[in-house]
Each structure stands twice: as C-alpha cells, then as structure tokens.
Design a protein around this motif. Structure first.
Motif, PDB file in Angstrom:
ATOM      1  N   THR A   1      -2.954  44.240 -27.381  1.00  8.58           N
ATOM      2  CA  THR A   1      -4.302  43.915 -26.917  1.00  8.58           C
ATOM      3  C   THR A   1      -4.585  44.485 -25.541  1.00  8.58           C
ATOM      4  O   THR A   1      -5.692  44.974 -25.272  1.00  8.58           O
ATOM      5  CB  THR A   1      -4.490  42.387 -26.899  1.00  8.58           C
TER       6      THR A   1
ATOM      7  N   TYR B   1      -4.900  38.847 -35.038  1.00  9.12           N
ATOM      8  CA  TYR B   1      -6.355  38.944 -35.184  1.00  9.12           C
ATOM      9  C   TYR B   1      -7.065  38.167 -34.072  1.00  9.12           C
ATOM     10  O   TYR B   1      -7.991  38.682 -33.435  1.00  9.12           O
ATOM     11  CB  TYR B   1      -6.778  38.394 -36.544  1.00  9.12           C
ATOM     12  N   SER B   2      -6.648  36.942 -33.813  1.00  7.03           N
ATOM     13  CA  SER B   2      -7.317  36.086 -32.820  1.00  7.03           C
ATOM     14  C   SER B   2      -7.230  36.693 -31.427  1.00  7.03           C
ATOM     15  O   SER B   2      -8.190  36.624 -30.648  1.00  7.03           O
ATOM     16  CB  SER B   2      -6.699  34.689 -32.839  1.00  7.03           C
TER      17      SER B   2
ATOM     18  N   ARG C   1      -9.427  39.884 -31.210  1.00  6.29           N
ATOM     19  CA  ARG C   1     -10.864  39.596 -31.290  1.00  6.29           C
ATOM     20  C   ARG C   1     -11.466  39.295 -29.917  1.00  6.29           C
ATOM     21  O   ARG C   1     -12.662  39.500 -29.691  1.00  6.29           O
ATOM     22  CB  ARG C   1     -11.099  38.428 -32.244  1.00  6.29           C
TER      23      ARG C   1
ATOM     24  N   TYR D   1     -11.937  42.904 -28.871  1.00  6.76           N
ATOM     25  CA  TYR D   1     -12.697  43.677 -29.859  1.00  6.76           C
ATOM     26  C   TYR D   1     -13.364  42.705 -30.837  1.00  6.76           C
ATOM     27  O   TYR D   1     -12.799  42.393 -31.898  1.00  6.76           O
ATOM     28  CB  TYR D   1     -11.769  44.630 -30.621  1.00  6.76           C
ATOM     29  N   PRO D   2     -14.528  42.203 -30.499  1.00 11.63           N
ATOM     30  CA  PRO D   2     -15.176  41.178 -31.339  1.00 11.63           C
ATOM     31  C   PRO D   2     -15.393  41.619 -32.779  1.00 11.63           C
ATOM     32  O   PRO D   2     -15.416  40.785 -33.687  1.00 11.63           O
ATOM     33  CB  PRO D   2     -16.509  40.939 -30.626  1.00 11.63           C
ATOM     34  N   GLY D   3     -15.551  42.916 -33.010  1.00 11.00           N
ATOM     35  CA  GLY D   3     -15.787  43.402 -34.365  1.00 11.00           C
ATOM     36  C   GLY D   3     -14.537  43.834 -35.099  1.00 11.00           C
ATOM     37  O   GLY D   3     -14.631  44.533 -36.125  1.00 11.00           O
ATOM     38  N   VAL D   4     -13.353  43.422 -34.635  1.00 11.13           N
ATOM     39  CA  VAL D   4     -12.109  43.852 -35.260  1.00 11.13           C
ATOM     40  C   VAL D   4     -12.033  43.389 -36.712  1.00 11.13           C
ATOM     41  O   VAL D   4     -12.459  42.292 -37.067  1.00 11.13           O
ATOM     42  CB  VAL D   4     -10.887  43.331 -34.467  1.00 11.13           C
ATOM     43  N   ARG D   5     -11.484  44.262 -37.546  1.00  5.59           N
ATOM     44  CA  ARG D   5     -11.127  43.898 -38.910  1.00  5.59           C
ATOM     45  C   ARG D   5      -9.615  44.032 -39.038  1.00  5.59           C
ATOM     46  O   ARG D   5      -9.054  45.082 -38.680  1.00  5.59           O
ATOM     47  CB  ARG D   5     -11.817  44.802 -39.924  1.00  5.59           C
TER      48      ARG D   5
ATOM     49  N   TYR E   1     -12.716  33.171 -39.199  1.00  9.45           N
ATOM     50  CA  TYR E   1     -11.997  34.431 -39.040  1.00  9.45           C
ATOM     51  C   TYR E   1     -12.739  35.575 -39.740  1.00  9.45           C
ATOM     52  O   TYR E   1     -12.211  36.202 -40.657  1.00  9.45           O
ATOM     53  CB  TYR E   1     -10.581  34.304 -39.618  1.00  9.45           C
TER      54      TYR E   1
ATOM     55  N   GLY F   1     -13.733  39.067 -40.697  1.00  9.27           N
ATOM     56  CA  GLY F   1     -13.019  40.325 -40.521  1.00  9.27           C
ATOM     57  C   GLY F   1     -11.546  40.250 -40.843  1.00  9.27           C
ATOM     58  O   GLY F   1     -10.866  41.281 -40.881  1.00  9.27           O
TER      59      GLY F   1
END
Length: 267
Positions: free
Chosen positions: A28, A55-56, A59, A62-66, A91, A93
């Motif tokens: 990150t 993921y958390s 995010r 990168y708020p739009g992470v998939r 969650y 994405g």
C-alpha cells in the motif's frame, strides 16, 4: 465444454488474522498503482481473511480498487463467497474465483500478491512461476512473492515490477528476533537453498549477524535500537535502501529492510 483446470498445486491453506499485515502495508505504501487497480491475491488459503485485509488496506489509498482472490480449490472459493455474501455492500470490488497461475481475470492485473504459494515447489519451478506470473501482469504491473511464518513475525518477499528495479525485503517483529539470520527460514524458494557459503545471500546474512553482534550494547535501549544500529553498520557494505518510500529510518523502525534484488540474485 469442461472448464480448464487451474494451474498449480493446492497449498496447505493455513492462515491467521493479520499474518500478512507487513506485506499489505508495504504494498500500500510503496507500490504506485493506477487509479482503480486490479489486484490478485493468489492462493489466499482456506480462509478469505488475508484477501479481505489486503483489499481493506488498499482501499484507503485506492478507493476504486478491485481485488480478486484466486484459489485452486472450489471449496475454498465457496467458503470465501459465503463469507462475502451478506457483507458484499461493505466490500465493493472484492470477489473470489477459482484460478491459479494462469491469472484468468477480466484483464491483466496491476498487482499480484503470492504469499506462501511457491514454497512447496522446487527451485527451478519457482523461477518459472516468477516468469509465468510476471508475464500475466498489465504493463507497469508488479508481482510480490514471498513467505512468512504462521503468525507473520518473520517475512521475506521479493517485489518484481515489470518496468522498475526488483527488490527484496526482510521484515520482522523485532521483539521476537534472536538474530537477523533467523529470517533465512523465510527466504523465497529461489533463495532458500542458496544460503550456503559462497552465495550472496549467505554473505549478506552473515554480515548482518556480525553487525547485529557488534550492535549488542544497544540492546539496553530495546530491540529497535539494536536493529537500527546493526543497519547503520550493514549499509556501509550492502546497498540497503535509505530513502522513502521503500527505505529509510521510518521503514527500518517498523522492522522492514529493503535492498535491490540484484544484490542477492544467485543467477
């Protein structure tokens, strides 16, 4: 038409909460990704916890992470989707699917994290899988591959970007580290059998142990002070990263040490 079998061998699947926290924070905070990146957590295990944690943490930046968690065993995918079902709105994405080294995702991923996946393979296969996974990345993508102990106190991972210099990172819980060479048991498969006299990784860990011993008087101030003093000695002869985001005192105090992969590359 019968679905193609995913590439690879099923891992033991053991995991624990926050086991990969050090890797998560490294990814990150140090890896530049495009907006709305596609990330794969390859071989996340019998529980989806490590994929959810990665993921958390991503995010936040990168708020739009998939993020797609890939597992060979369908029962593990079913378990992850059962967890996600009632929480899907929390969650967006995040998803789970059956897959392996072929990285069968909607598009080439920007980052693949493969933790404790290649440890069960022999060294020649591990080298091939580095090439296989790196070849499946998006342009500018990055592979992070490594191993850790059962609760994440000792970790080593290699960061393999397609367009930047590769690095290797040693990370430890300093309060539980008897000596730096104790990290040898967590070397990636491409290095773990090279920790013998005459190899670069053996020379590096031997020098680090000597610096650790020289820095022993700093122990009276706590393990972090001894760790930092050993790094001050070690970086006079080894190319330890000294500038952010991958290096410097802030990362060292956390227990992370990074140097170019080329410094230890046995090939």
């Amino acid at each position: 038409m019968r679905a193609r079998r995913p590439e690879g061998v099923q891992t033991r699947g053991t995991t624990a909460p926050n086991r990969l926290r050090r890797q998560d924070l490294w990814i990150t905070e140090t890896q530049p990704l495009p907006a709305g990146p596609l990330v794969v957590d390859l071989g996340y295990g019998a529980s989806p916890g490590t994929a959810v944690e990665l993921y958390s943490r991503l995010r936040v930046r990168y708020p739009g992470v998939r993020l797609v968690g890939l597992e060979i065993a369908q029962e593990r995918v079913d378990t992850a989707n059962a967890f996600l079902g009632p929480r899907r709105a929390l969650y967006p994405g995040l998803s789970f699917a059956r897959g392996g080294f072929e990285l069968d995702t909607v598009r080439p991923p920007d980052l693949v994290r493969a933790a404790n996946v290649l440890r069960q393979y022999d060294e020649p296969t591990a080298w091939k899988m580095w090439d296989r996974l790196s070849g499946g990345l998006a342009p500018g993508g990055v592979l992070v591959e490594g191993t850790c102990d059962e609760i994440g106190r000792r970790q080593v991972w290699v960061t393999l970007p397609r367009t930047r210099e590769a690095t290797i990172t040693f990370a430890a819980s300093l309060a539980h580290l008897p000596r730096p060479s104790a990290l040898a048991e967590r070397l990636p498969k491409t290095l773990i059998h090279r920790n013998v006299p005459g190899e670069r990784v053996h020379a590096f860990l031997s020098d680090w142990d000597r610096a650790w011993q020289t820095a022993a008087p700093q122990s009276v101030f706590g393990p972090r002070h001894r760790w930092l003093a050993s790094l001050d000695l070690l970086r006079t002869t080894w190319p330890i990263r000294t500038t952010p985001p991958a290096g410097g005192p802030r990362r060292w105090r956390r227990g992370d040490v990074t140097l170019p992969w080329s410094a230890l590359d046995p090939s």
